[in-house]
Design a protein around this motif. Structure first.
Motif, mmCIF file in Angstrom:
data_model
loop_
_atom_site.group_PDB
_atom_site.id
_atom_site.type_symbol
_atom_site.label_atom_id
_atom_site.label_comp_id
_atom_site.label_asym_id
_atom_site.label_seq_id
_atom_site.Cartn_x
_atom_site.Cartn_y
_atom_site.Cartn_z
ATOM 1 N N ASP A 2 -1.749 26.442 20.741
ATOM 2 C CA ASP A 2 -2.083 26.614 22.147
ATOM 3 C C ASP A 2 -3.516 26.178 22.445
ATOM 4 O OD1 ASP A 2 -1.330 27.418 24.758
ATOM 5 O OD2 ASP A 2 -2.508 29.247 24.507
ATOM 6 N N ALA A 3 -4.399 26.343 21.482
ATOM 7 C CA ALA A 3 -5.796 25.944 21.680
ATOM 8 C C ALA A 3 -5.915 24.441 21.909
ATOM 9 C CB ALA A 3 -6.639 26.368 20.488
ATOM 10 N N GLU A 4 -5.147 23.655 21.145
ATOM 11 C CA GLU A 4 -5.187 22.202 21.318
ATOM 12 C C GLU A 4 -4.683 21.803 22.696
ATOM 13 O OE1 GLU A 4 -3.928 23.631 18.564
ATOM 14 O OE2 GLU A 4 -5.202 22.873 16.956
ATOM 15 N N GLN A 5 -3.607 22.438 23.142
ATOM 16 C CA GLN A 5 -3.064 22.111 24.456
ATOM 17 C C GLN A 5 -4.041 22.496 25.568
ATOM 18 O OE1 GLN A 5 0.675 24.185 24.176
ATOM 19 N NE2 GLN A 5 1.766 22.308 23.645
ATOM 20 N N ASN A 6 -4.712 23.619 25.410
ATOM 21 C CA ASN A 6 -5.718 24.016 26.401
ATOM 22 C C ASN A 6 -6.890 23.040 26.415
ATOM 23 O OD1 ASN A 6 -4.323 26.234 27.321
ATOM 24 N ND2 ASN A 6 -5.322 27.651 25.917
ATOM 25 N N SER A 7 -7.299 22.595 25.232
ATOM 26 C CA SER A 7 -8.399 21.627 25.151
ATOM 27 C C SER A 7 -8.025 20.326 25.846
ATOM 28 C CB SER A 7 -8.749 21.344 23.694
ATOM 29 O OG SER A 7 -9.217 22.499 23.060
ATOM 30 N N ILE A 8 -6.838 19.851 25.575
ATOM 31 C CA ILE A 8 -6.374 18.602 26.189
ATOM 32 C C ILE A 8 -6.367 18.738 27.707
ATOM 33 C CG2 ILE A 8 -4.390 17.063 26.461
ATOM 34 C CD1 ILE A 8 -3.695 17.778 23.498
ATOM 35 N N ALA A 9 -5.825 19.842 28.210
ATOM 36 C CA ALA A 9 -5.772 20.059 29.657
ATOM 37 C C ALA A 9 -7.178 20.112 30.248
ATOM 38 C CB ALA A 9 -5.008 21.348 29.957
ATOM 39 N N THR A 10 -8.094 20.773 29.550
ATOM 40 C CA THR A 10 -9.469 20.881 30.036
ATOM 41 C C THR A 10 -10.139 19.521 30.094
ATOM 42 O OG1 THR A 10 -9.655 23.110 29.148
ATOM 43 C CG2 THR A 10 -11.708 21.951 29.622
ATOM 44 N N TYR A 11 -9.977 18.712 29.046
ATOM 45 C CA TYR A 11 -10.586 17.376 29.028
ATOM 46 C C TYR A 11 -10.101 16.542 30.211
ATOM 47 C CZ TYR A 11 -12.108 18.402 24.241
ATOM 48 O OH TYR A 11 -12.684 18.956 23.141
ATOM 49 N N TYR A 12 -8.796 16.560 30.457
ATOM 50 C CA TYR A 12 -8.275 15.728 31.538
ATOM 51 C C TYR A 12 -8.614 16.288 32.922
ATOM 52 C CZ TYR A 12 -6.243 12.783 28.036
ATOM 53 O OH TYR A 12 -6.099 11.937 26.977
ATOM 54 N N GLN A 13 -8.773 17.583 33.037
ATOM 55 C CA GLN A 13 -9.248 18.146 34.302
ATOM 56 C C GLN A 13 -10.690 17.724 34.567
ATOM 57 O OE1 GLN A 13 -8.604 22.341 33.932
ATOM 58 N NE2 GLN A 13 -6.427 22.202 34.381
ATOM 59 N N LEU A 14 -11.505 17.726 33.520
ATOM 60 C CA LEU A 14 -12.893 17.277 33.676
ATOM 61 C C LEU A 14 -12.965 15.789 34.010
ATOM 62 C CD1 LEU A 14 -14.575 19.216 30.743
ATOM 63 C CD2 LEU A 14 -14.864 19.629 33.192
ATOM 64 N N ILE A 15 -12.067 14.995 33.437
ATOM 65 C CA ILE A 15 -12.022 13.566 33.762
ATOM 66 C C ILE A 15 -11.754 13.378 35.249
ATOM 67 C CG2 ILE A 15 -10.600 11.483 33.496
ATOM 68 C CD1 ILE A 15 -10.411 12.162 30.497
ATOM 69 N N ASN A 16 -10.883 14.205 35.797
ATOM 70 C CA ASN A 16 -10.519 14.075 37.210
ATOM 71 C C ASN A 16 -11.638 14.447 38.173
ATOM 72 O OD1 ASN A 16 -7.940 13.100 36.738
ATOM 73 N ND2 ASN A 16 -7.076 15.148 36.584
ATOM 74 N N ILE A 17 -12.638 15.193 37.708
ATOM 75 C CA ILE A 17 -13.683 15.613 38.644
ATOM 76 C C ILE A 17 -15.007 14.881 38.442
ATOM 77 C CG2 ILE A 17 -12.675 17.900 38.974
ATOM 78 C CD1 ILE A 17 -14.880 19.017 37.136
ATOM 79 N N THR A 18 -15.069 13.955 37.509
ATOM 80 C CA THR A 18 -16.322 13.224 37.292
ATOM 81 C C THR A 18 -16.147 11.743 37.614
ATOM 82 O OG1 THR A 18 -18.129 12.819 35.744
ATOM 83 C CG2 THR A 18 -15.915 12.745 34.837
#
Length: 58
Positions: A2-18
């Protein structure tokens, strides 16, 4: 797992806001790395539970 999936989601959310190309590139790399780690972990897990039917895809 679950940690890997959360990390992946976080990275792509950050990509969307920068808008910084360098940050997007680094976050994309980190997301791909987490995806690869997750896939390798699942392959290893499958080998442990069913070694006869596992496919070695290295």
């Amino acid at each position: 797992m679950d940690a890997e999936q959360n990390s992946i989601a976080t990275y792509y959310q950050l990509i969307n806001i920068t808008y910084d190309v360098d940050i997007i590139e680094v976050l994309g790399f980190l997301g791909q790395r987490e995806t690869t780690i997750y896939k390798r972990f699942l392959e290893t897990l499958m080998n442990v539970y069913d070694p006869e039917e596992s496919k070695h895809t290295f």
